[in-house]
Design an enzyme around this catalytic site. Structure first.
Site, PDB file in Angstrom:
ATOM      1  N   GLU A   1      84.511  25.470  33.203  1.00 22.90           N
ATOM      2  CA  GLU A   1      83.334  26.229  33.635  1.00 22.90           C
ATOM      3  C   GLU A   1      83.503  26.772  35.059  1.00 22.90           C
ATOM      4  O   GLU A   1      83.153  27.912  35.324  1.00 22.90           O
ATOM      5  CB  GLU A   1      82.104  25.303  33.556  1.00 22.90           C
ATOM      6  N   ASP A   2      84.040  25.954  35.947  1.00 18.25           N
ATOM      7  CA  ASP A   2      83.981  26.297  37.374  1.00 18.25           C
ATOM      8  C   ASP A   2      85.299  26.709  38.013  1.00 18.25           C
ATOM      9  O   ASP A   2      85.328  27.074  39.192  1.00 18.25           O
ATOM     10  CB  ASP A   2      83.428  25.107  38.180  1.00 18.25           C
TER      11      ASP A   2
END
Ligand code: MN
Length: 717
Positions: free
Chosen positions: A76-77
Site C-alpha cells: 500500500e505505502d
C-alpha cells in the site's frame, strides 16, 4: 517486544520449527521498503510493522501471520509489488498481504449505525482468511496505541471506526483483550474529560479495590483447596470503557457500580468447573438470575465459562467466572488461540473446522439477535458488498449484477435503468459485482424494462419487479384493448350489466380484460349484443406489451390487417392476405384499421432483383438510408446469369413510407424489380414466429459489408 530478535525468540518458543530466517528476511525487506518513511510520532516507519508483528507473536500466531504483519504496509505505502512479495515469501504470504491491503482500503464514513454491521460484514467477506483479519486487528490496535500523535480531525474518524467496526469484530472473534484495549483507547481519545475523571475516581479507590481483590482471591482459593480442588483465582478490574458505558446506561455514579472486579477461577476440567461453582455458592449468597452456563451452551463466538454473581464479604457484590485453562485461553485470544502454531498440523483446516462448528453452534442459540449477528459469519461468503455513489453499502447475493443493485436501491431506479458505471467505467448489465465495487446507475424517464432483463437479474427482488412490471403492462394493456373493442361493438366504453352477465364475467374490468386478451372471442361478443355492424378496430401504433406484428407476413401500418388473439402472446397482427392464416383463423380474427404513430418503426421484407454490378449493394443501402429507413437484416442470393436477388428487412413507419423506400431503391441503376417480400414469399407453411416465407434472412450486415465485391463474383461458381 519491539525488536526483531525479541519477536523471533518468542516465535521460537512456541513454534520450534518456524523458519526464523524467513521472518528476519521479511523484517529486512520491510525496513528497506519503508526506508525514509516516518510515523506521525516521528519514529521510523518500520517500528509500526514491527510492533504489529510483536502483537501477533504474543498471540502465538503462525509464521505466515508474523511475516504478513511485517510486510502488511509495503504494498500500500511503498513501491513494492505483490509479485515481489510472492517471489520472496511465497503465495500464502502474498495472499495474506493482499487481503490486509484490501481491508485497508475500506473506510467507514457513515454516521448511520445500521451501516456499521454491513461494513463489518464487508470486512469479513473481504478478509476471507481469518488470519488477514487478525493481522488487521493487530494493525489497528497498534495504530490506536499511537493515536495521540495523529491530528485531531483524523483521530476522531479513526476512533469512531475502531469503536464501530474493529472492536466489535475483535469481540466477534472472541479476542477479548483486543476489544477491551481498543475501547479504552477510543474512550481516552474521544472523551478525554470523562476518561480522566473516571481514572481519578478509580485511582482514589485503587487501594481499597486492590485489597478487596487480594483478600477475595485468597478466600476463594482456600475454600476450593479445602475441598481438594486446586485452582488459579485472579481478580481483574473491569475495563474503563465498560464501566463508563454502564454508568451512562444505568445513569449511576461510580460508587453505585458494585461489580468493578471480576474474578476468574481457572480449573483443570469442565466437571471441576461445576464443583467449584457449588463451593462458591455455598460460601457466598448468589445474586438471583445472574447464573449463566456458557459451558453447556457456549456463546455464538465460541466463548465458554460459568458466570455467577455473589454477595461477598461486607456486602461487596462480585462477579465470578469459572472455566478451564483451554476455555480461558479461548476467552482471551478467541480465534487467535486456534491459530496458535501447532506442530505437524496445518492450522488452516483446523480453523475452518472451528468455523463450521461455530456455525452449527449458532443454529442452536436461542438469542435471535446474537444468532443473526453471528450466523452471518458463516454466510458471509454468500454475499457481495458494494457501494452506492453516495457511499451507502448494499449487501447482495454473490453473483449479483447491476440490475440487482438498481432494484435494491429502488424499484423505480430499476425500471428506468439505462446503464451502469462500475468504479467509474461503463459496464454491461451482465457484469458480476465484486466486493467494494462502487456502482452508479444511470436512469432515464423514457426507459422501461425489457424481457431480457430477467436473465441479467439474480435476486428474487429484481426478477419479481421486472415480471410484475410486465404483468401490470399486460393487464392495463388488455383492459385498454378490451375497452376499444367494446367501443367499436356497442358504441360506448362500458358494457351494460346484461352483457357482462351473459358473458360470464363478474364485473366491467373482467369483461374488458378478457375481451382484450382474446379469451372472449369477437363473435361471442357479437352474439350477445344487438348490433350486428362491427366496425374495424382502430389502432394507432403498437402497445408492445400485448400485441405485435406477425413475423410471417410483416404487416406495417396502413396495410389491411387482422388481429388474432394467441394465448400468452396477446394480439398478433397479420396481413389480411397472409397465407399463415386459415379461413378458420380469419373468422375468429378481428378486423383492424391500423394507423402509424409518428416515430414508431416496423420491419418488413423487400425483395430486389438487380444486375451484378460493382457498388450495387452500396447504392441500394445508401438510397434506403436516404429514405429515412434502416436495414435490420439482409440476404443475398445469386439467381444465375447476371442477376442477384437481395432480400432486405427494412424499418418503416407505415405503408406510405414503405412505398417511398421502394421507389428510392427502384431508382438505383441496375435494379430491375422491387417488391414486398411478404406477398411473393408467402407460399406455404410459415407460421407466426418464423421469418418471411420460412427462408430466414441469414447473413448479418457485418458479414456482408466486410466482403469485397470481387468475392461476390466468386460466389457465382
Ligand atoms: Mn499498518
Amino acid at each position: 517486544m519491539s525488536r526483531i530478535f525479541e519477536i523471533t525468540e518468542r516465535v521460537a518458543l512456541y513454534a520450534p520449527k518456524a523458519n526464523l530466517d524467513l521472518i528476519n528476511r521479511a523484517y529486512v525487506f520491510a525496513a528497506h521498503a519503508h526506508a525514509g518513511q516516518f510515523r506521525s510520532s516521528g519514529e521510523p516507519y518500520i517500528t509500526h510493522p514491527l510492533a504489529v508483528a510483536g502483537i501477533l507473536a504474543s498471540l502465538g500466531m503462525d509464521e505466515a501471520s508474523v511475516i504478513t504483519a511485517l510486510l502488511h504496509d509495503t504494498v500500500e505505502d511503498t513501491g513494492v509489488s505483490l509479485a515481489e512479495v510472492e517471489s520472496n515469501f511465497g503465495a500464502d504470504v502474498a495472499r495474506l498481504v493482499d487481503g490486509v491491503t484490501k481491508i485497508g482500503q475500506i473506510h467507514f464514513n457513515s454516521s448511520e449505525h445500521k451501516q456499521a454491521e454491513n461494513f463489518r460484514k464487508m470486512i469479513l467477506a473481504t478478509a476471507k482468511d481469518l488470519r488477514v483479519l487478525i493481522v488487521k486487528l493487530a494493525d489497528r490496535l497498534h495504530n490506536m496505541r499511537t493515536l495521540g500523535f495523529v491530528p485531531e480531525h483524523k483521530r476522531r474518524r479513526i476512533g469512531e471506526e475502531t469503536l464501530q467496526i474493529y472492536a466489535p469484530l475483535a469481540h466477534r472473534l472472541g479476542m477479548h483483550w483486543v476489544k477491551q484495549e481498543m475501547e479504552d483507547l477510543v474512550f481516552s481519545h474521544l472523551e478525554p474529560d470523562a476518561y480522566m475523571s473516571l481514572l481519578v475516581e478509580m485511582q482514589g479507590r485503587l487501594e481499597m479495590l486492590n485489597q478487596t481483590r487480594e483478600r477475595l482471591e485468597m478466600l476463594i482459593q482456600e475454600a476450593l483447596l479445602r475441598k481438594g480442588l486446586p485452582a488459579t483465582v485472579h481478580g481483574r478490574m473491569k475495563h474503563m470503557y465498560s464501566i463508563h458505558e454502564k454508568m451512562q446506561r444505568k445513569h449511576v455514579n461510580f460508587d453505585d457500580i458494585f461489580d468493578l472486579i471480576a474474578f476468574r477461577v481457572i480449573v483443570d476440567d469442565a466437571p471441576t468447573c461445576y464443583q467449584a461453582l457449588g463451593i462458591v455458592h455455598s460460601l457466598y449468597r448468589p445474586v438471583p438470575g445472574r447464573f449463566k452456563d456458557y459451558i453447556a451452551l457456549p456463546k455464538p463466538n465460541g466463548y465458554q465459562s460459568l458466570h455467577t454473581a455473589v454477595i461477598g464479604p461486607e456486602n461487596f457484590r462480585i462477579e465470578i467466572q469459572i472455566r478451564t485453562h483451554l476455555m480461558h485461553s479461548f476467552a482471551e485470544d478467541g480465534v487467535a488461540s486456534h491459530w496458535a502454531y501447532k506442530e505437524g498440523k496445518t492450522a488452516g483446516k483446523e480453523s475452518f473446522k472451528w468455523l463450521r462448528q461455530l456455525a452449527e453452534l449458532i443454529q442452536e442459540t436461542d438469542n435471535p439477535g446474537e444468532f443473526l449477528e453471528n450466523v452471518r459469519l458463516d454466510l458471509f461468503v454468500q454475499e457481495v458488498y458494494v457501494f452506492s455513489r453516495d457511499g451507502d453499502i448494499f449487501a447482495l447475493p454473490r453473483g449479483a449484477r447491476p440490475l440487482d443493485f438498481a432494484y435494491a436501491v429502488h424499484t423505480d431506479v430499476g425500471h428506468h435503468c439505462v446503464g451502469v458505471r462500475i468504479n467509474g467505467d461503463v459496464a454491461d448489465f451482465s457484469t458480476r459485482l465484486h466486493n467494494g465495487d462502487q456502482i452508479e446507475i444511470m436512469t432515464s424517464p423514457d426507459q422501461s424494462p425489457s424481457r431480457q432483463w430477467v436473465q441479467y437479474a439474480k435476486t428474487p427482488r429484481a426478477r419479481q419487479a421486472i415480471r410484475q412490471w410486465f404483468r401490470r403492462q399486460e393487464r392495463d394493456g388488455s383492459i385498454r384493448m378490451g375497452e376499444k373493442i367494446l367501443h367499436e361493438v356497442i358504441g360506448k366504453k362500458d358494457a351494460g350489466k346484461v352483457i357482462i352477465e351473459k358473458l360470464g364475467c363478474a364485473d366491467q374490468q373482467e369483461l374488458k380484460s378478457r375481451i382484450g386478451r382474446g379469451e372472449i372471442a369477437i363473435h361471442k361478443l357479437l352474439e350477445v349484443v344487438d348490433h350486428n355492424h362491427f366496425l374495424p378496430l382502430k389502432l394507432k401504433g403498437m402497445q408492445r406489451a400485448m400485441m405485435r406484428a406477425a413475423d410471417c407476413c410483416h404487416p406495417v401500418p396502413g396495410d389491411p390487417v387482422l388481429g388474432r388473439f394467441v394465448a400468452g402472446a396477446g394480439m398478433i397482427l397479420h396481413h389480411r392476405k397472409c397465407n399463415a392464416l386459415s379461413e378458420e383463423d380469419c373468422k375468429d380474427s378481428l378486423e383492424v384499421e391500423w394507423q402509424a404513430k409518428p416515430g414508431e418503426l416496423f420491419s418488413t421484407g423487400i425483395e430486389v432483383h438487380s444486375r451484378n454490378k460493382r457498388g450495387m449493394l452500396a447504392n441500394v443501402t445508401r438510397n434506403i438510408a436516404e429514405a429515412n429507413s434502416g436495414i435490420e437484416d439482409l440476404r443475398l442470393t445469386q439467381r444465375g446469369g447476371e442477376m442477384t436477388e437481395l432480400l432486405f428487412l427494412v424499418e418503416v413507419e407505415d405503408r406510405k413510407h414503405l412505398a417511398q423506400v421502394m421507389r428510392a431503391i427502384k431508382s438505383v441503376d441496375g435494379v430491375s424489380s422491387v417488391a414486398r417480400r411478404n406477398r411473393v414469399g408467402l407460399s406455404g407453411k410459415p407460421a407466426a414466429g418464423e421469418k418471411a416465407a420460412g427462408r430466414p434472412f441469414s447473413a448479418t450486415l457485418r458479414d456482408l459489408f466486410s466482403r469485397k465485391s470481387s468475392e461476390h463474383e466468386g460466389e457465382k461458381k
